[in-house]
Design an enzyme around this catalytic site. Sequence first.
Site, PDB file in Angstrom:
ATOM      1  N   LYS A   1       2.309 -11.286   2.649  1.00 43.11           N
ATOM      2  CA  LYS A   1       0.964 -10.749   2.400  1.00 43.11           C
ATOM      3  C   LYS A   1       0.273 -12.293   2.463  1.00 43.11           C
ATOM      4  CE  LYS A   1       1.159  -7.489  -1.918  1.00 43.11           C
ATOM      5  NZ  LYS A   1       1.438  -7.784  -3.477  1.00 43.11           N
TER       6      LYS A   1
ATOM      7  N   PHE B   1      -8.029  -5.135 -11.685  1.00 44.33           N
ATOM      8  CA  PHE B   1      -8.027  -5.554 -11.049  1.00 44.33           C
ATOM      9  C   PHE B   1      -8.059  -5.795  -9.170  1.00 44.33           C
ATOM     10  CE2 PHE B   1      -3.779  -2.558 -11.460  1.00 44.33           C
ATOM     11  CZ  PHE B   1      -3.261  -2.206 -10.187  1.00 44.33           C
TER      12      PHE B   1
ATOM     13  N   ARG C   1      12.640  -1.775  -1.486  1.00 45.14           N
ATOM     14  CA  ARG C   1      12.125  -1.914  -2.279  1.00 45.14           C
ATOM     15  C   ARG C   1      13.293  -2.229  -3.267  1.00 45.14           C
ATOM     16  NH1 ARG C   1       6.448  -0.578  -3.915  1.00 45.14           N
ATOM     17  NH2 ARG C   1       7.526  -0.290  -5.948  1.00 45.14           N
TER      18      ARG C   1
ATOM     19  N   THR D   1       7.854  -5.456  -9.143  1.00 46.46           N
ATOM     20  CA  THR D   1       6.654  -6.324  -8.452  1.00 46.46           C
ATOM     21  C   THR D   1       6.260  -7.106  -9.426  1.00 46.46           C
ATOM     22  OG1 THR D   1       5.647  -3.330  -8.396  1.00 46.46           O
ATOM     23  CG2 THR D   1       4.267  -5.205  -8.467  1.00 46.46           C
TER      24      THR D   1
ATOM     25  N   ARG E   1      11.452 -11.201  -3.996  1.00 47.01           N
ATOM     26  CA  ARG E   1      10.577 -11.881  -5.307  1.00 47.01           C
ATOM     27  C   ARG E   1      11.381 -12.967  -5.835  1.00 47.01           C
ATOM     28  NH1 ARG E   1       7.732  -6.210  -5.464  1.00 47.01           N
ATOM     29  NH2 ARG E   1       6.325  -6.262  -4.319  1.00 47.01           N
TER      30      ARG E   1
ATOM     31  N   ASN F   1       2.750 -11.935  -5.676  1.00 50.32           N
ATOM     32  CA  ASN F   1       4.239 -11.299  -5.553  1.00 50.32           C
ATOM     33  C   ASN F   1       4.554 -10.966  -3.615  1.00 50.32           C
ATOM     34  OD1 ASN F   1       2.760  -9.419  -4.376  1.00 50.32           O
ATOM     35  ND2 ASN F   1       3.578  -8.153  -6.534  1.00 50.32           N
TER      36      ASN F   1
ATOM     37  N   HIS G   1       4.905  -6.341   0.180  1.00 51.32           N
ATOM     38  CA  HIS G   1       4.462  -5.187  -0.433  1.00 51.32           C
ATOM     39  C   HIS G   1       5.360  -3.901   0.381  1.00 51.32           C
ATOM     40  CE1 HIS G   1       2.251  -1.271  -0.184  1.00 51.32           C
ATOM     41  NE2 HIS G   1       2.593  -0.886   1.106  1.00 51.32           N
TER      42      HIS G   1
END
Length: 150
Positions: A10, A58, A86, A92, A103, A113, A116
């Site tokens: 991101k 959001f 994942r 998340t 993360r 974060n 993705h």
Amino acid sequence: NKERTFIMVKPDGVQRGLVGKIIERFEQKGFKLVALKFTWASKELLEKHYADLSARPFFPGLVNYMNSGPVVPMVWEGLNVVKTGRQMLGATNPADSLPGTIRGDFCIQVGRNIIHGSDAVESAEKEIALWFNEKELVTWTPAAKDWIYE
């Protein structure tokens, strides 16, 4: 070993110079890079990507954040790559992510974060098709393949 997942660094991950570290983790695990690009995603593309979240309060902020700078969408291939990917990302919410996860090691707040990852094989297929055309998915055999898979 042909399962594929969609991973995207991101804007905050790009701005913080974490692209190389993230790629390195997937390579070290033994997954194969199939596609990668550096792009500034349009709001239209991001709205399609996050369509399942469009009713959430959001959503507008998420689209604006994802449109605030360049992103690095990627496709990785390997055995159980969706599930394992994942796990490598962590929860998340970075506050719930264990040390050793991407993360857990690199971010603090859920709204920033850094990465993705597809949550299921089906969503991976949709996301890959949304961000990449067939010609951008490279078929190749890594030299280390026989040292990773029996």
